[in-house]
Design an enzyme around this catalytic site. Structure first.
Site, PDB file in Angstrom:
ATOM      1  N   CYS A  90     -33.056 -71.361   4.878  1.00  0.00           N
ATOM      2  CA  CYS A  90     -33.772 -71.910   3.730  1.00  0.00           C
ATOM      3  C   CYS A  90     -34.086 -73.379   3.997  1.00  0.00           C
ATOM      4  CB  CYS A  90     -32.977 -71.742   2.447  1.00  0.00           C
ATOM      5  SG  CYS A  90     -31.268 -72.201   2.592  1.00  0.00           S
ATOM      6  N   GLY A  91     -34.515 -73.645   5.206  1.00  0.00           N
ATOM      7  CA  GLY A  91     -34.959 -74.990   5.538  1.00  0.00           C
ATOM      8  C   GLY A  91     -33.826 -75.987   5.485  1.00  0.00           C
TER       9      GLY A  91
END
Lengths: 289, 137
Positions: A90-91
């Site tokens: 998720c980055g």
């Protein structure tokens, strides 16, 4: 240089990855819209609640001795509840949260405070273990459809740690949801309760009849205020997680596309070179005859 | 301070999970912590804690609506009524058979004389189940 077969295999493998990231993006998009709706649905309650608590706190004359408002001028022991996701991909969402946590810990340890952690989320627990932060509470799956009940269970534990005098202050570190693209780590004080500010004109409407009595109502409200603050942080965390994953997976898919383009170019070049080579061989073979 | 001429009041019912209703009403009845409270238009400013029970809201332009509530707060200012509910269920939300089973279980637990039973929790569970069954019927 990689052989034709190798390049072909790599293209296929990137293509498979692209399919996965694309699917994950779609799943996250669906989850995100649900999480976002939950954030929006909780807003009217949160806004109304903040206003009432603010008014009540301003209206009650004697706030002394309320245990949830116990303010320590020079806090010695602090508890930071860090909200993270359970899974990666998720980055930089979790990384940013952990950076904020480290900063918070460093700033306060410099001033001679002792900082302990409550890890809400698998990644937070792993991180605390890795860097050697002491955790007093670990929870997983807090961002999976956060419910009011689970928020209450966690907040009851945090509140108990505060009221028992074990900690002088409890803060929440969570991703504040701004948009799909931006989630900023936010440090918010949970305990002692910071009562919401109210505007001057609202002061005039303070002549309330309060049942059963102002003090006991305020006390129970403050308790609920803590639950509500945590609940909203969890909802925002959920929306942030899915939003961040969606963005991350979207750029991964785009990246894969670009990579496939490059590899295909390389493949075609190699193929052309092989054909040319073969032709030269045939021609020079024919000449030799 | 209130405009007693007003015939209707704005009632907003919200819970942490969602906004339940936003209506113009002429009568609202809520379970206070120590008994039911009726609110009519022109009510004095009031803040109160709610208990377990049935909340009903009525008005000329709406169907009488009722919810089973499990505590919360109510605020009245100038005919603006905000009800903050911890949780609320409408009749359609309640599974009567399940509620009856839960009531039976809670009653059994209370009468079992088992020392490991948490009496207060069991009593609360019984009260909730009882309210649910009565509300759904």
């Amino acid at each position: 240089m990689a052989s034709l077969k190798d390049t072909k295999r790599r293209i296929q493998s990137v293509r498979n990855t692209q399919k996965i990231t694309h699917a994950m993006k779609l799943v996250s998009a669906a989850k995100f819209s649900r999480a976002n709706q939950a954030v929006l649905a909780a807003r009217p309650y949160g806004v109304a609640f903040d206003r009432i608590v603010g008014r009540m706190a301003a209206g009650v004359e004697n706030l002394e001795g309320m245990e949830l408002l116990r303010y320590t001028e020079h806090p010695k022991k602090l508890l930071a509840a860090v909200i993270s996701t359970d899974r990666g991909l998720c980055g930089s969402l979790n990384t940013n949260i952990f950076k904020a946590a480290v900063r918070y810990a460093r700033e306060n340890t410099d001033q001679g405070c002792e900082v302990h952690f409550a890890a809400l989320g698998k990644r937070a627990a792993q991180f605390c273990r890795k860097v050697g932060f002491k955790t007093v509470l670990e929870r997983e799956k807090v961002l999976e459809r956060p419910g009011y009940h689970s928020a209450k269970a966690i907040s009851d534990q945090l509140t108990a740690l505060f009221t028992s005098g074990e900690y002088d202050s409890v803060v929440l570190i969570f991703p504040e949801f701004k948009s799909i693209m931006t989630q900023n780590p936010k440090v918010k004080q949970l305990l002692p309760v910071v009562t919401p500010e109210i505007s001057d004109e609202e002061h005039e409407t303070l002549n309330f009849i309060i049942e059963p009595d102002a003090r006991s109502v305020l006390e129970s409200m403050l308790r609920k205020h803590v639950v509500n603050t945590l609940f909203r942080a969890l909802l925002e965390g959920g929306a942030s997680e899915h939003g961040a994953r969606m963005t991350a997976m979207d750029s991964a898919t785009k990246n894969a596309k670009e990579y496939i383009r490059k590899l295909t170019l390389q493949y075609n070049r190699a193929r052309q070179a092989a054909i040319t080579k073969e032709l030269i061989e045939i021609v020079s073979g024919a000449e030799a005859v | 301070m209130n405009n007693a001429m007003n015939e209707e009041m704005n009632v907003e019912l919200v819970s942490p999970a969602k906004s339940l209703a936003k209506v113009k009403a002429t009568k609202l009845s809520v379970p206070g912590r120590d008994g039911y409270i009726g609110i009519l238009p022109g009510h004095a400013a009031l803040v109160t804690e709610l208990g377990l029970g049935e909340l009903t809201v009525e008005g000329p332009s709406i169907q009488p609506t009722s919810f089973l509530v499990y505590g919360g707060y109510l605020e009245v200012v100038n005919d603006q009524v905000i009800v903050l509910l911890d949780a609320a269920e409408s009749k359609a939300d309640i599974d009567l058979a399940r509620a009856e089973k839960a009531l039976k279980r809670a009653t059994e637990r209370l009468t079992s004389k088992d020392p490991s039973v948490d009496i207060i929790r069991a009593q609360l569970a019984q009260a909730r189940a009882h309210a649910r069954v009565r509300f759904a019927k």
